[in-house]
Structures are given as structure tokens and as C-alpha cells.
Design an enzyme around this catalytic site. Structure first.
Site, PDB file in Angstrom:
ATOM      1  N   HIS A   1     -15.193  12.846 -17.304  1.00 31.42           N
ATOM      2  CA  HIS A   1     -16.349  13.738 -17.460  1.00 31.42           C
ATOM      3  C   HIS A   1     -15.937  15.157 -17.073  1.00 31.42           C
ATOM      4  CE1 HIS A   1     -18.950   9.939 -16.955  1.00 31.42           C
ATOM      5  NE2 HIS A   1     -18.867  10.259 -18.233  1.00 31.42           N
ATOM      6  N   ALA A   2     -16.173  16.099 -17.975  1.00 33.68           N
ATOM      7  CA  ALA A   2     -15.582  17.431 -17.893  1.00 33.68           C
ATOM      8  C   ALA A   2     -15.957  18.195 -16.629  1.00 33.68           C
ATOM      9  CB  ALA A   2     -15.978  18.232 -19.132  1.00 33.68           C
ATOM     10  N   ARG A   3     -17.201  18.092 -16.193  1.00 29.85           N
ATOM     11  CA  ARG A   3     -17.668  18.964 -15.117  1.00 29.85           C
ATOM     12  C   ARG A   3     -17.294  18.472 -13.718  1.00 29.85           C
ATOM     13  NH1 ARG A   3     -24.090  17.913 -16.235  1.00 29.85           N
ATOM     14  NH2 ARG A   3     -24.265  15.775 -15.483  1.00 29.85           N
ATOM     15  N   GLU A   4     -16.650  17.313 -13.628  1.00 27.62           N
ATOM     16  CA  GLU A   4     -16.331  16.722 -12.329  1.00 27.62           C
ATOM     17  C   GLU A   4     -14.974  17.244 -11.842  1.00 27.62           C
ATOM     18  OE1 GLU A   4     -16.797  12.512 -13.034  1.00 27.62           O
ATOM     19  OE2 GLU A   4     -18.917  12.755 -13.583  1.00 27.62           O
TER      20      GLU A   4
ATOM     21  N   ARG B   1     -20.322  18.110 -19.942  1.00 29.41           N
ATOM     22  CA  ARG B   1     -19.910  16.785 -19.478  1.00 29.41           C
ATOM     23  C   ARG B   1     -19.062  16.009 -20.502  1.00 29.41           C
ATOM     24  NH1 ARG B   1     -22.241  11.462 -19.221  1.00 29.41           N
ATOM     25  NH2 ARG B   1     -22.072  10.529 -17.153  1.00 29.41           N
TER      26      ARG B   1
ATOM     27  N   ARG C   1     -18.516   5.937 -22.265  1.00 27.81           N
ATOM     28  CA  ARG C   1     -19.353   5.016 -23.053  1.00 27.81           C
ATOM     29  C   ARG C   1     -18.736   4.712 -24.415  1.00 27.81           C
ATOM     30  NH1 ARG C   1     -21.367   7.065 -18.377  1.00 27.81           N
ATOM     31  NH2 ARG C   1     -23.369   6.141 -17.820  1.00 27.81           N
TER      32      ARG C   1
ATOM     33  N   HIS D   1     -14.056   9.717 -10.531  1.00 27.95           N
ATOM     34  CA  HIS D   1     -15.249  10.436 -10.973  1.00 27.95           C
ATOM     35  C   HIS D   1     -15.907  11.100  -9.771  1.00 27.95           C
ATOM     36  CE1 HIS D   1     -15.824   8.633 -15.124  1.00 27.95           C
ATOM     37  NE2 HIS D   1     -14.853   7.886 -14.624  1.00 27.95           N
TER      38      HIS D   1
ATOM     39  N   TYR E   1     -20.232  12.154  -8.662  1.00 28.26           N
ATOM     40  CA  TYR E   1     -20.102  12.053  -7.222  1.00 28.26           C
ATOM     41  C   TYR E   1     -20.877  10.838  -6.721  1.00 28.26           C
ATOM     42  CZ  TYR E   1     -24.896  13.901  -7.231  1.00 28.26           C
ATOM     43  OH  TYR E   1     -26.249  14.072  -7.453  1.00 28.26           O
TER      44      TYR E   1
ATOM     45  N   GLU F   1     -16.290   6.921  -7.311  1.00 23.64           N
ATOM     46  CA  GLU F   1     -17.120   8.131  -7.331  1.00 23.64           C
ATOM     47  C   GLU F   1     -16.849   8.892  -6.036  1.00 23.64           C
ATOM     48  OE1 GLU F   1     -19.138   9.294  -9.664  1.00 23.64           O
ATOM     49  OE2 GLU F   1     -19.349   7.610 -11.056  1.00 23.64           O
TER      50      GLU F   1
END
Length: 407
Positions: A168-171, A223, A241, A294, A296, A367
Site C-alpha cells: 500500500h503506497a501511503r504506508e 493507496r 486484494r 504494512h 498501521y 501491521e
């Protein structure tokens, strides 16, 4: 180095909702589907507090909806813009101090191209212990690279610990964590040599290269991937997914291209998920520990994500998660929840594929802890605390896997 080349999130608001029971959680899921611009931070199944980011043009409708349903809420942040801009400025400023190709993992968030440059520098520094391989390309033709770390003894076909980041891009803490693991195994080899005696480590810091780069250049909270969909207004697919194990057979993905959990038109229709699949399959028969990073939430999430059933090896995997959680408690008092993804959080799929198709011995999503104003947007000053604590858990789990499944 232009600060305003990207979305500045002017007047975007961050709300906190209090949910009472399953009925209100179902309401939130319904709103999330009907209003793609309402960025709900997906709650775990039992969570009563939920954050949501709302653009200014949606704010009045959002508040009206909450009042109609008598939902309790509060405004956490009135305007995200100054905070997002300050984080970006701080990161760019810190980057000016870096002596390339050496990097300081603890004080800067790096772009995909910078991470690739760093990976490419490692074989020269550690010629007997490091190999960099490109497994494919992203949709926008960014090189997707994988690092293999050994102890240099030349033994082939050792069991493998495979770690990926930035699905996921924003993590942003996810690639930082991957880089920190690399540095622990290379720069601090003496302290960690038992982790490499009979096992090789394979690390892919950035899976979603296009999306991650986009968060650095255009939109911090993006994301998904960047490949266009059947809807010209909605770009990108959730890689998590998009994996072809029980694809689409769950409540945690969507067929709507505008949703953050869009699963794609078919399994593996994203080049990035194809590459990660190929990496996993490359190590089939040797993959004893798969770990996807990942943020959070302080979770160790085990298969299955698509069903309430448990895999046959569930208790063995729980023992590994237990080792990680206990090590973190002893070290920092950090509390991790762990168990079946289906029950603890919401469905994820890469770990299901690793277990169900690749037959990984232990498969897990981690996470990482929350920081920043939304949880996945830490300041650079948070990096050290987050990655050092997380390494304690990863190291303990790796040691437990090595102990339980000797080469």
C-alpha cells in the site's frame, strides 16, 4: 524540490467516530462503498473508534449523515494542509544531508528510485553476501528489485525468509522497516549471524512502486497502484486484494474501481502483483517464513483472511507470532494483537496466497505501529522508535522459525 507540486490537502478534515456495536460498523462499511471520497481507516472487526479523512466539498454532507444516524464524532484536525506540507518539507530538508549511496534509514523517507540506487550499491560493498535481482516492472516501468542476503558461505538452496514492503503506497514506514532489516543483517552482521547461518533472507522493500512514488510527488495519501481501470475517473487497484487465492470470495474487497479496496477485474491483472507472485513461486519449497510489512495497528495477522476457518498449521504459526509479541513486550512494553486475519482485522490476501498456493511454512502480515496524525503518516522523528521496536519482533519470529524448522 518543489513543495507544492502535489496535492496540499487544503481544508481536508480528520474526524474520529465512536462506533457502538456491529450495526454501526456495518453502516460505516456501507458509507465507505457509497462515498469513495470518504477515506475511512478500516477498523478491525471489534474496534469502536475509527478515523476518517474528508475532503472539504464532502464535509457538510458527511456531518449531516452522522447527525441523522446520531453517531458520536469529534474533529481531530480542521485542516491537514499545514501538517502534510511540514512533513514533506522536513523530509526533503533531511535528505540534503545524506551522503549517497549510503543512507540513514532512521532520519529520512526515501523514494523508490533512491531505494533502488541503495540496493544497487550493496553488492559492491558486500560482494559475497548480497545479490540484487530485478523480477519485473511496474505499470509505469519502474524496476521492481529484490535483495537476497546470505552469510557468504556459498551453500545453495537454503530455506528462505521472504519479506516485502509497500504493498500500500501511503504506508511509508513499511519500506523504512525493510531497509532497517537489511541494515541489521548487513551492517550488524556479527549481532545477527545466527539468523543467516542456515537461512537466506529475501527482501523486496517496494512492491507498489508507482503508487509509492506518487505519494512522494503528487498525493501523500494515495493507496493503490496507478494502472487505469474501466472507470476513467478512478485509477489503481489494491494489490493486497488482487492475489489469485480465493480471489473475490470475501467481504473485504470490492468490484468498484473507485474504492480503495478494489480487487481488479481479475486476479493478478496488476504487473506488481504478478511480480510478487513470481518472487514467491521462485522460492516455493524453500519458503519457511513469508512476512508482508504494512501499517498501521500493532498486529500479526495470520491466514486465513477470506474465511473464518483456520488452516491446519494455525497453531504452529501462532507460536511464531507469540514469540514476536512477547519479545516486543519485554523490550518496549508494546502490545501486539495476533491471530486469524479474518477475526482480528479484515481480509488480506498476499499471506493467504503464500500459504494456500506457495505452501509457505509460516505466512503473516505485520501491521507496524501507528504514528503521525492518521496512523500511517509518521514524522521522520518517529522512524527510529517504530523500526527498532518492530525489528525486535521480526528478529524473534525469525529465530523461532529457524528453531522450529531447522535446515
Amino acid at each position: 524540490m518543489v513543495l507544492f507540486a502535489w496535492q496540499d490537502y487544503k481544508d481536508y478534515k480528520l474526524y474520529e467516530l465512536k462506533l457502538e456495536g456491529a450495526e454501526e460498523q456495518n453502516l460505516v462499511r456501507k458509507w465507505s462503498t457509497e462515498n469513495p471520497l470518504w477515506d475511512f481507516h478500516k477498523p478491525s472487526r471489534n474496534e469502536s473508534v475509527l478515523k476518517v479523512m474528508i475532503p472539504p466539498e464532502e464535509a457538510s454532507g458527511f456531518i449531516e449523515t452522522l447527525r441523522n444516524y446520531h453517531l458520536e464524532y469529534k474533529v481531530l484536525i480542521e485542516d491537514l494542509a499545514p501538517l502534510v506540507q511540514a512533513q514533506r518539507a522536513e523530509n526533503l530538508e533531511k535528505k540534503l544531508l545524506i551522503q549517497w549511496p549510503h543512507i540513514d534509514v532512521l532520519s529520512v523517507f526515501y523514494t523508490h528510485s533512491e531505494i533502488n540506487d541503495y540496493l544497487d550499491s550493496l553488492p559492491e560493498r558486500y560482494p559475497k553476501r548480497v545479490q540484487v535481482k530485478q523480477f519485473g516492472w511496474s505499470y509505469e516501468r519502474r524496476a521492481l528489485k529484490v535483495l537476497t542476503i546470505t552469510n557468504g558461505d556459498g551453500r545453495r538452496n537454503k530455506p528462505v525468509i521472504l519479506i516485502d514492503g509497500t504493498v500500500h503506497a501511503r504506508e511509508w514506514i513499511s519500506p523504512s522497516m525493510a531497509l532497517y532489516i537489511i541494515q541489521q543483517l548487513l551492517d550488524h552482521y556479527v549481532d545477527n549471524q545466527e539468523l543467516l547461518q542456515d537461512y537466506d533472507w529475501v527482501i523486496m522493500p517496494v512492491v507498489n512502486a508507482d503508487g509509492y512514488e506518487y505519494t512522494h510527488t503528487d498525493s501523500r495519501y494515495w493507496r493503490k497502484t496507478r494502472r487505469p481501470t474501466s472507470n476513467p475517473d478512478c485509477i489503481g487497484t489494491d494489490i493486497n486484494r488482487n492475489f489469485g487465492y480465493e480471489w473475490g470470495h470475501d467481504e473485504g474487497s470490492s468490484s468498484d474501481p473507485c474504492e480503495d479496496i478494489y480487487r481488479g477485474e481479475r486476479a493478478f491483472d496488476q504487473p506488481e502483483s504478478q511480480v510478487l507472485r513470481d518472487v514467491m513461486l521462485h522460492y516455493r519449497g524453500r519458503l519457511n517464513f513469508y512476512l508482508s510489512l504494512h501499517s498501521y495497528g500493532n498486529y500479526f495477522l495470520l491466514p486465513w483472511g477470506y474465511t473464518s476457518d483456520f488452516p491446519d498449521t494455525y497453531q504452529d504459526m501462532m507460536s511464531v507470532a507469540d514469540a514476536g509479541a512477547k519479545a516486543i513486550i519485554y523490550s518496549t512494553n508494546g502490545i501486539y494483537s495476533y491471530g486469524s486475519t479474518y477475526y482480528v482485522l479484515y481480509p488480506t490476501h498476499t499471506a493467504d496466497f503464500a500459504l494456500g498456493v506457495v505452501n509457505a511454512t509460516v505466512s503473516m502480515t505485520m501491521e507496524l505501529p501507528a504514528a503521525g496524525f492518521q496512523g500511517f503518516d509518521p514524522w521522520v522523528s518517529h522512524i527510529e522508535r517504530l523500526v527498532t521496536e518492530s525489528w525486535v519482533g521480526v528478529r524473534a519470529m525469525a529465530a523461532e522459525v529457524i528453531r522450529r524448522y531447522p535446515a
